[in-house]
Design an enzyme around this catalytic site. Structure first.
Site, short mmCIF file in Angstrom:
data_model
loop_
_atom_site.label_atom_id
_atom_site.label_comp_id
_atom_site.label_asym_id
_atom_site.label_seq_id
_atom_site.Cartn_x
_atom_site.Cartn_y
_atom_site.Cartn_z
N HIS A 62 -49.11 -45.51 59.83
CA HIS A 62 -50.56 -45.52 59.65
C HIS A 62 -50.96 -44.40 58.70
O HIS A 62 -50.51 -43.26 58.84
CB HIS A 62 -51.26 -45.34 61.01
CG HIS A 62 -52.74 -45.43 60.90
ND1 HIS A 62 -53.40 -46.64 60.80
CD2 HIS A 62 -53.69 -44.47 60.84
CE1 HIS A 62 -54.70 -46.41 60.68
NE2 HIS A 62 -54.90 -45.10 60.70
N GLU A 100 -52.59 -49.56 73.07
CA GLU A 100 -53.74 -48.88 72.48
C GLU A 100 -53.61 -48.88 70.95
O GLU A 100 -52.59 -48.41 70.42
CB GLU A 100 -53.77 -47.44 73.00
CG GLU A 100 -55.00 -46.64 72.61
CD GLU A 100 -54.82 -45.15 72.91
OE1 GLU A 100 -55.59 -44.36 72.36
OE2 GLU A 100 -53.89 -44.80 73.66
C1 GAR Z 1 -49.74 -48.59 54.05
O1 GAR Z 1 -50.57 -47.59 53.48
C2 GAR Z 1 -49.74 -48.50 55.56
O2 GAR Z 1 -49.75 -47.18 56.03
C3 GAR Z 1 -51.04 -49.21 55.87
O3 GAR Z 1 -51.05 -50.31 54.99
C4 GAR Z 1 -50.35 -49.97 53.81
C5 GAR Z 1 -49.28 -51.02 53.57
O4 GAR Z 1 -48.66 -50.80 52.34
N1 GAR Z 1 -51.08 -49.63 57.23
C6 GAR Z 1 -52.20 -49.62 57.95
O5 GAR Z 1 -53.29 -49.28 57.52
C7 GAR Z 1 -52.02 -50.07 59.40
N2 GAR Z 1 -53.23 -49.87 60.14
P1 GAR Z 1 -47.28 -51.48 51.99
O6 GAR Z 1 -47.46 -52.98 52.28
O7 GAR Z 1 -47.08 -51.22 50.55
O8 GAR Z 1 -46.21 -50.88 52.87
#
Ligand code: GAR
Length: 201
Positions: free
Chosen positions: A110, A144
């Site tokens: 996250h 959660e």
């Molecule tokens: C990343 O920044 C990850 O931390 C976020 O989505 C992006 C996916 O990038 N995840 C969230 O926000 C989960 N709540 P990626 O597809 O290039 O790995």
């Protein structure tokens, strides 16, 4: 611990790529058994196939309820003897069937220092709140939302003039270090939970 990973994605898949690279470089002793996306058009599916990994879309739209979808995911993961599930930009809430099938065996990444800024658009939330430091968290998934025990965090300064996009770009560099590190720690197994604390031995 079973070192076969199942990686769940929804889009770009750069964190998936970071795991693929860490395994290829020998920094992470694991195998990606399967990559599943809830979206057909996820670029991460292309990345996985380019690395010779089985990858396919399983659309949540084909299922009547969230639990039905989660049960279908569990079946696909268990069929491939997956021991650890990595959510890598998987933009779906994970429900009881998945959590019960893989208790303390699901990781999520996250883009904030949890418990600050859970949910969607964490980098925008950080910029709008005006924090001076944000970062990335890798944690175990519990019921959660974004609330499970924290395995690894890396801090990233918020610069004057940062936008959600510029901050996201800087956090992403740290994400790509944090995720392989966290997976390695979990697979090594020298840890236990003390309440909600992830304690390394
Ligand atoms: C990343 O920044 C990850 O931390 C976020 O989505 C992006 C996916 O990038 N995840 C969230 O926000 C989960 N709540 P990626 O597809 O290039 O790995």
């Amino acid at each position: 611990m079973n070192r076969r990973l199942g990686v769940l994605i929804s889009g770009r898949g750069s964190n998936l790529q970071a795991l693929i690279n860490a395994i290829a470089d020998g920094r992470l002793d694991a195998t990606i058994a399967v990559v599943i996306s809830n979206r057909e058009d996820a670029v991460g599916l292309v990345r996985a196939r380019a690395a010779g990994i089985e990858a396919f879309a399983l659309s949540h739209r084909a299922f009547a309820t969230r639990d039905d979808y989660d049960r279908a995911l569990v079946a696909e993961l268990q069929k491939r003897d997956v021991g650890l599930v990595c959510l890598a930009g998987f933009m779906r809430l994970v429900g009881a069937p998945l959590i019960e099938a893989f208790p303390n065996r699901i990781l999520n990444i996250h883009p904030s220092l949890l418990p600050s800024f859970p949910g969607l658009d964490a980098q925008r939330q950080a910029v709008e709140h005006g924090v001076k430091v944000s970062g990335v968290t890798v944690h175990l998934v519990t019921a959660e939302l974004d609330g499970g025990p924290i395995i690894v965090q890396r801090a990233v300064p918020v610069m004057p003039g940062d936008t959600a996009d510029s901050l996201a770009e800087r956090i992403l560099v740290e994400e790509h270090l944090a995720y392989p590190e966290a997976v390695k720690i979990v697979l090594e197994g020298a840890w236990h939970l003390d309440g909600r604390r992830f304690v390394r031995h």
